[in-house]
Design a protein around this motif. Structure first.
Motif, PDB file in Angstrom:
ATOM      1  N   PHE A 138       8.533  -5.557 -14.655  1.00  0.00           N
ATOM      2  CA  PHE A 138       8.111  -4.165 -14.705  1.00  0.00           C
ATOM      3  C   PHE A 138       7.584  -3.735 -13.339  1.00  0.00           C
ATOM      4  O   PHE A 138       7.188  -4.550 -12.518  1.00  0.00           O
ATOM      5  N   ASN A 139       7.650  -2.429 -13.112  1.00  0.00           N
ATOM      6  CA  ASN A 139       7.039  -1.816 -11.929  1.00  0.00           C
ATOM      7  C   ASN A 139       5.684  -1.242 -12.336  1.00  0.00           C
ATOM      8  O   ASN A 139       5.472  -0.870 -13.492  1.00  0.00           O
ATOM      9  N   PHE A 140       4.768  -1.172 -11.381  1.00  0.00           N
ATOM     10  CA  PHE A 140       3.457  -0.597 -11.696  1.00  0.00           C
ATOM     11  C   PHE A 140       2.909   0.097 -10.455  1.00  0.00           C
ATOM     12  O   PHE A 140       3.309  -0.193  -9.330  1.00  0.00           O
ATOM     13  N   LYS A 141       1.976   1.044 -10.707  1.00  0.00           N
ATOM     14  CA  LYS A 141       1.409   1.807  -9.600  1.00  0.00           C
ATOM     15  C   LYS A 141       0.271   1.048  -8.951  1.00  0.00           C
ATOM     16  O   LYS A 141      -0.392   0.282  -9.597  1.00  0.00           O
ATOM     17  N   ALA A 165       0.833  -1.207   0.000  1.00  0.00           N
ATOM     18  CA  ALA A 165       0.000   0.000   0.000  1.00  0.00           C
ATOM     19  C   ALA A 165       0.866   1.255   0.000  1.00  0.00           C
ATOM     20  O   ALA A 165       1.806   1.385   0.797  1.00  0.00           O
ATOM     21  N   GLY A 166       0.549   2.177  -0.912  1.00  0.00           N
ATOM     22  CA  GLY A 166       1.269   3.441  -0.975  1.00  0.00           C
ATOM     23  C   GLY A 166       2.582   3.363  -1.721  1.00  0.00           C
ATOM     24  O   GLY A 166       3.287   4.367  -1.840  1.00  0.00           O
TER      25      GLY A 166
END
Length: 655
Positions: free
Chosen positions: A652-655, A596-597
């Motif tokens: 990959f990174n993701f929001k 989270a966050g």
């Protein structure tokens, strides 16, 4: 002390011997001469009740004896112009033809009665419609079967319309099982062992037809155990018909267990179950045509053929075996062809193969399209029925709301009148009454809001369930299209499309199965997705060691769908290209973290052959790579690719 113990043991032994004797007498009583008793009855009404009330009526006299007797009674009734007796004997006539497997004659008689159905009482209407329903099912006229079931509901014979058996007949075994579990499980009591046995046998049969053999076998074994518990329950009094039906069900279950072993190529294990099944069905379904008996006989013949015991194989094939269904006729001819081929009689083998070719040639070339149209018709009827049910529920809800609103108005008027009546009282009394009213209104509003939230959750779950079913139907239509397509490239494209549709359908399935409709638990979803892809790439998919590290991660549907499609492409590519030699040390590692966050992180690696040297050039022409890049853009990220010493790594990174 020893004396008392001896008396107790003696008493138990006596009780068991008495129970065994009673059970033997009860089984022997099933062999009573029902035909003679039927003939001794005074009129058509009592004969009809006796006929339809005895499921094992052909024990001592074959169905043809009954048919001859019923025909004589029918001729007498026609001469005497006894309209009631004519209807009774025509119903019996139709049932006997059905029991003999002559479904067209049975249906013709039932349809003749159906033309005058408004003249009959509900009991006669029910018999007519049940006969038509059963005959349409055997003749594969599913659109007519749907009409009969809708009419049953219109005249009040049944409250609900079910389509799961029709879905299964059209090849949609998984949907049939899902609908059957939803509609039937809630109606079975915990102490109804026979009902539970029927339920588990039907679930197992859907799984067996869907080629999920190990899971199907577990359901059949459970059904067999429940039947044994039913027979051992000495407290429940059982009628003769109930004993016959339970034994007949046991014969069917044993046959299904044998069929599962045949599917698994465990021929020696299958034979005892199939032999006991054939013996049981013949005993407790005596005189009736049985598709199960035909199928079990063909299955045991195949077992002996595979075990090179040709004498026993031909004994079963040459048994008084008259298949009705096309697939059973084809299988019998195929087994004869295999037998003659193995014994060196190639001319006879070719003759039987030619018979099968003639049968296939005689079938309608549009059979697949007809089946697709029937499936579409059933689906539309199912959706229409669901829509009507939702409209009725919505109307009931609106009516309840109006009643509550009117009640609120009446309560308000009472309070206003009371306030004007009590104006002379002190302001304290007025304030107290107003406080009570406000508290009540708050409680009602709270209750209304809570009900609205529950209704919203139910509707959302229903929507996700319907979307999942529709996507599954799209997948099924793609499968049908694949069968009619000769182009390998088109077949590959259709299979890839079907896999992607399944990935999206799985999202909606997980949503309506969750208590929280806003998020999806990714560990379970990834596991289910892997199983779905493995079922497509059976050859190499099962030797790969797959590790999934996504415990506790939850995503909303906007991120779960593109993520699931990306993962579907990666896993499919690994199964298709990464392990061309089906190595047993193949490994896939899937890692997903989201705090989270903070940004989430996804990683996918395998130790396969890796990416080809011209990967960047293929990226512009490969639909899979372009699709993954676009899906990554939806997640507001970029798909990264690293070549490793063993295999390849995507992350990959993701929001």
């Amino acid at each position: 002390m020893k004396k008392h113990l001896g008396l107790i043991v003696f008493g138990v032994i006596c009780f068991l011997m008495s129970s065994m004797k009673m059970q033997g007498q009860e089984v022997d009583s099933l062999l009573e001469n029902h035909f003679q008793e039927f003939q001794n009855l005074p009129d058509s009404q009592t004969r009809s009740e006796f006929f339809f009330g005895n499921s094992n009526r052909y024990t001592l006299n074959p169905a043809y004896d009954w048919l001859d007797s019923v025909n004589i009674y029918l001729n007498t009734a026609e001469k005497e112009n006894d309209s009631t007796a004519i209807v009774d004997y025509q119903l019996m006539q139709s049932q006997i033809y059905y029991d003999l497997g002559d479904y067209e004659k049975s249906l013709a008689i039932a349809k003749e009665l159906y033309d005058r159905i408004d003249d009959f009482k509900m009991k006669v209407k029910t018999l007519i419609l049940d006969l038509m329903d059963s005959n349409y099912a055997k003749l594969e006229l599913y659109d007519k079967q749907i009409e009969v079931r809708r009419y049953k509901r219109e005249i009040g014979i049944t409250n609900n319309i079910s389509f799961y058996d029709i879905y299964s007949s059209l090849g949609q075994h998984r949907k049939a099982m899902a609908d059957y579990m939803t509609e039937e499980k809630k109606n079975i009591d915990e102490g109804d062992f026979l009902g539970q046995a029927i339920y588990n046998n039907n679930i197992g049969n859907y799984l067996r037809l869907d080629k999920s053999t190990p899971t199907a076998l577990s359901y059949f074994n459970k059904a067999k155990a429940l039947i044994d518990v039913y027979f051992s329950d000495v407290i429940k009094v059982k009628t003769k018909n109930e004993i016959v039906e339970a034994n007949y069900l046991k014969g069917i279950v044993l046959g299904n267990i044998g069929k599962c072993h045949v599917q698994s190529k465990e021929y020696e294990e299958a034979i005892p179950y199939l032999e006991e099944s054939i013996e049981t069905i013949k005993k407790y379904n005596s005189g009736k045509f049985s598709t199960e008996l035909v199928e079990n006989t063909l299955e045991i013949a195949e077992c002996y053929l595979q075990l090179n015991d040709y004498d026993k194989a031909t004994d079963y094939l040459s048994d008084d075996l008259t298949p009705v269904r096309i697939e059973n006729v084809l299988k019998k001819n195929r087994l004869y062809a295999a037998y003659y081929d193995r014994t060196g009689d190639y001319k006879s083998a070719i003759d039987y193969l030619k018979r099968n070719n003639r049968i296939r040639d005689s079938l309608d070339v549009n059979a697949t399209n007809i089946k697709s149209q029937q499936l579409e018709s059933v689906l539309s009827q199912d959706l229409e029925y669901s829509r009507k049910m939702m409209e009725e529920q919505k109307a009931d809800l609106e009516k309840s709301r109006n009643e509550i609103s009117e009640m609120d108005e009446r309560i308000s008027l009472v309070f206003i009148s009371l306030i004007f009546t009590l104006l002379g009282f002190a302001g304290l009394v007025y304030a107290y009454l107003k406080s009570i009213k406000n508290q009540r209104l708050i409680a009602e509003q709270k209750h209304f809001i809570e009900n609205s939230l529950i209704e919203k959750d139910s509707l959302l779950k229903e929507i996700h369930h319907r979307v999942k079913n529709n996507l599954q139907m799209v997948s099924s239509l793609l499968s049908l299209q694949t069968k009619n397509t000769r182009s390998k490239a088109a077949i590959v494209a259709l299979e890839e499309g079907k896999s992607r549709v399944k990935a999206m359908a799985l999202i909606h399935q997980k949503l309506y199965q969750n208590d929280d409709l806003s998020v999806i638990e990714m560990q379970g979803y990834i596991e289910s997705l892997i199983n779905s892809v493995q079922s497509v790439y059976k050859k190499g998919g099962h030797n790969i060691n797959i590790t999934i590290d996504a415990e506790g991660v939850e995503l909303d549907i906007d991120r779960a769908i593109p993520f699931g499609l990306i993962l579907n492409e990666l896993v499919s590519n690994s199964f298709k290209y990464a392990f061309p030699h089906d190595e047993e040390n193949g490994k896939i590692y899937i890692h997903l973290r989201k705090t989270a966050g903070q940004e989430g992180f996804f990683e996918y690696t395998d130790n396969g052959v890796g990416l080809p040297e011209d990967t960047e050039e293929r990226a512009n022409s490969s639909m899979g790579i372009r699709l993954m890049n676009r899906l990554a853009n939806q997640l507001q990220t970029t798909l990264n690719t690293d070549r490793t010493t063993e295999g390849v790594r995507f992350w990959f990174n993701f929001k």
